[in-house]
Write a protein that holds these residues in place. Structure first.
Motif, PDB file in Angstrom:
ATOM      1  N   PHE A  18       0.820  -1.209   0.000  1.00  0.00           N
ATOM      2  CA  PHE A  18       0.000   0.000   0.000  1.00  0.00           C
ATOM      3  C   PHE A  18       0.857   1.264   0.000  1.00  0.00           C
ATOM      4  O   PHE A  18       1.894   1.346   0.648  1.00  0.00           O
ATOM      5  CB  PHE A  18      -0.949   0.008   1.204  1.00  0.00           C
ATOM      6  CG  PHE A  18      -0.305  -0.409   2.491  1.00  0.00           C
ATOM      7  CD1 PHE A  18       0.503   0.466   3.195  1.00  0.00           C
ATOM      8  CD2 PHE A  18      -0.494  -1.679   2.990  1.00  0.00           C
ATOM      9  CE1 PHE A  18       1.106   0.086   4.382  1.00  0.00           C
ATOM     10  CE2 PHE A  18       0.103  -2.074   4.189  1.00  0.00           C
ATOM     11  CZ  PHE A  18       0.909  -1.187   4.882  1.00  0.00           C
ATOM     12  N   VAL A  19       0.415   2.233  -0.793  1.00  0.00           N
ATOM     13  CA  VAL A  19       1.028   3.564  -0.858  1.00  0.00           C
ATOM     14  C   VAL A  19      -0.115   4.545  -0.645  1.00  0.00           C
ATOM     15  O   VAL A  19      -0.872   4.851  -1.564  1.00  0.00           O
ATOM     16  CB  VAL A  19       1.713   3.813  -2.214  1.00  0.00           C
ATOM     17  CG1 VAL A  19       2.436   5.148  -2.209  1.00  0.00           C
ATOM     18  CG2 VAL A  19       2.667   2.677  -2.564  1.00  0.00           C
ATOM     19  N   LEU A  20      -0.265   5.037   0.580  1.00  0.00           N
ATOM     20  CA  LEU A  20      -1.447   5.800   0.964  1.00  0.00           C
ATOM     21  C   LEU A  20      -1.080   7.160   1.552  1.00  0.00           C
ATOM     22  O   LEU A  20      -0.035   7.319   2.172  1.00  0.00           O
ATOM     23  CB  LEU A  20      -2.257   5.029   2.007  1.00  0.00           C
ATOM     24  CG  LEU A  20      -2.727   3.623   1.632  1.00  0.00           C
ATOM     25  CD1 LEU A  20      -3.339   2.920   2.839  1.00  0.00           C
ATOM     26  CD2 LEU A  20      -3.735   3.696   0.490  1.00  0.00           C
ATOM     27  N   GLY A  21      -1.971   8.138   1.378  1.00  0.00           N
ATOM     28  CA  GLY A  21      -1.835   9.424   2.047  1.00  0.00           C
ATOM     29  C   GLY A  21      -0.462  10.033   1.897  1.00  0.00           C
ATOM     30  O   GLY A  21      -0.026  10.399   0.802  1.00  0.00           O
ATOM     31  N   TRP A  57      -1.548  25.277  -0.091  1.00  0.00           N
ATOM     32  CA  TRP A  57      -2.954  25.626  -0.338  1.00  0.00           C
ATOM     33  C   TRP A  57      -3.864  24.507   0.152  1.00  0.00           C
ATOM     34  O   TRP A  57      -4.848  24.742   0.860  1.00  0.00           O
ATOM     35  CB  TRP A  57      -3.156  25.894  -1.824  1.00  0.00           C
ATOM     36  CG  TRP A  57      -4.573  25.854  -2.323  1.00  0.00           C
ATOM     37  CD1 TRP A  57      -5.231  24.780  -2.847  1.00  0.00           C
ATOM     38  CD2 TRP A  57      -5.503  26.945  -2.363  1.00  0.00           C
ATOM     39  NE1 TRP A  57      -6.519  25.123  -3.217  1.00  0.00           N
ATOM     40  CE2 TRP A  57      -6.706  26.446  -2.934  1.00  0.00           C
ATOM     41  CE3 TRP A  57      -5.446  28.286  -1.991  1.00  0.00           C
ATOM     42  CZ2 TRP A  57      -7.835  27.243  -3.131  1.00  0.00           C
ATOM     43  CZ3 TRP A  57      -6.569  29.082  -2.193  1.00  0.00           C
ATOM     44  CH2 TRP A  57      -7.741  28.563  -2.744  1.00  0.00           C
ATOM     45  N   GLU A  58      -3.539  23.274  -0.201  1.00  0.00           N
ATOM     46  CA  GLU A  58      -4.338  22.125   0.235  1.00  0.00           C
ATOM     47  C   GLU A  58      -4.369  22.002   1.754  1.00  0.00           C
ATOM     48  O   GLU A  58      -5.408  21.668   2.338  1.00  0.00           O
ATOM     49  CB  GLU A  58      -3.741  20.832  -0.327  1.00  0.00           C
ATOM     50  CG  GLU A  58      -3.980  20.581  -1.783  1.00  0.00           C
ATOM     51  CD  GLU A  58      -3.517  19.186  -2.138  1.00  0.00           C
ATOM     52  OE1 GLU A  58      -4.314  18.246  -1.964  1.00  0.00           O
ATOM     53  OE2 GLU A  58      -2.350  19.043  -2.554  1.00  0.00           O
ATOM     54  N   MET A  76      -7.842  16.507   4.178  1.00  0.00           N
ATOM     55  CA  MET A  76      -7.552  16.841   2.798  1.00  0.00           C
ATOM     56  C   MET A  76      -6.057  16.641   2.600  1.00  0.00           C
ATOM     57  O   MET A  76      -5.332  16.301   3.517  1.00  0.00           O
ATOM     58  CB  MET A  76      -7.918  18.294   2.485  1.00  0.00           C
ATOM     59  CG  MET A  76      -9.383  18.648   2.662  1.00  0.00           C
ATOM     60  SD  MET A  76     -10.412  18.011   1.315  1.00  0.00           S
ATOM     61  CE  MET A  76     -11.479  16.927   2.256  1.00  0.00           C
ATOM     62  N   GLY A  77      -5.571  16.929   1.398  1.00  0.00           N
ATOM     63  CA  GLY A  77      -4.130  16.897   1.158  1.00  0.00           C
ATOM     64  C   GLY A  77      -3.702  15.737   0.287  1.00  0.00           C
ATOM     65  O   GLY A  77      -4.320  14.678   0.298  1.00  0.00           O
ATOM     66  N   GLY A  78      -2.649  15.937  -0.469  1.00  0.00           N
ATOM     67  CA  GLY A  78      -2.099  14.907  -1.342  1.00  0.00           C
ATOM     68  C   GLY A  78      -2.422  15.104  -2.800  1.00  0.00           C
ATOM     69  O   GLY A  78      -1.824  14.462  -3.662  1.00  0.00           O
TER      70      GLY A  78
END
Length: 252
Positions: A103-106, A221-222, A136-138
């Motif tokens: 897994f490659v998450l967040g 910004w995110e 949020m983010g990514g």
């Protein structure tokens, strides 16, 4: 507390290996340590190329949701750690190769999106579960990997894509078997390490300069929206339900 990674340097190639069981999800201090180490490797004259990979079930599950569920105010420190880690890779004077499996998450997506070259095992799967975790983010880093509409589909649905699809979309340089992942990354690193360090440093600075927009500004910004999300009751419910392993109940 021990750092959640190990580091070794051999013939100009630095390997930073994540190892925080069970899923390489990092807390505030862990992200701060990662950023500091990558920056230090960039300043080390003995290092020409940096390879980041992981042990365990997957590359990186992002942030430690349990820590944030216990204290949502820590999101500010986590945001800083994420920002600093991704910037340390993207703005590093040395090329950074990221080798992923599972897994490659967040935050794992942020590390990949900031990298110069990405290598994946055939078991790798990429995803951004932020919406389902009340954050949020990514997106900025995901959009450096994949086309705009693919990013939005992944972001809104939380669905993951596999290594073969990531390769088809041009994000991944090579897809190999899990047991061949480290060697595939090192093979590329050796090619780069054999070249003039001065020329490679100039090349990276030049390539960063011609990118569309400023990656760090986009991510900042995110992060403002992550802080806004954390003020929502739905955000806390998303984290609580994840930790308690139950369905979330939102107010609508």
């Amino acid at each position: 507390m021990n750092k959640p990674f190990s580091v070794s340097i051999d013939t100009g190639i630095a390997e930073l290996v994540f190892d925080r069981p069970p899923v390489n999800a990092f807390n505030c201090q862990g992200w701060a340590d990662i950023a500091s180490e990558i920056e230090a490797l960039g300043r080390d004259a003995a290092v020409r190329v940096i390879v980041i990979r992981a042990e365990g079930r997957g590359f990186c599950a992002g942030v430690d949701i349990k820590e944030l569920a216990a204290d949502g105010n820590l999101i500010v420190a986590v945001n800083k750690g994420n920002y600093d880690s991704f910037k340390a890779i993207h703005r590093n004077p040395k090329p950074v190769i990221v080798a992923v499996h599972g897994f490659v998450l967040g935050g794992g997506i942020g590390l990949c999106g900031a990298a110069d070259i990405l290598v994946a095992s055939d078991c790798a799967r990429f995803g951004v579960p932020e919406v389902d975790r009340g954050a949020m983010g990514g997106g900025a880093h995901l959009q450096r990997l994949f086309p705009v509409q693919k990013v939005r589909h992944m972001y809104f649905t939380g669905e993951m894509i596999d290594a073969a699809e990531a390769y088809r979309l041009g994000a991944v340089e090579r897809v190999v078997k899990r047991e061949d992942l480290r060697e595939a990354a090192l093979q590329i690193a050796r090619q780069i390490a054999a070249k003039s360090p001065a020329m490679i440093a100039l090349a990276k600075e030049a390539l960063n300069g011609i990118e569309d927009g400023n990656l760090e500004d986009k991510y900042r910004w995110e992060q403002g929206f992550t802080l806004e999300a954390y003020r929502s009751l739905d955000s806390q419910e998303a984290r609580d339900s994840f930790v308690e392993k139950r369905s979330a109940h939102f107010n609508g």
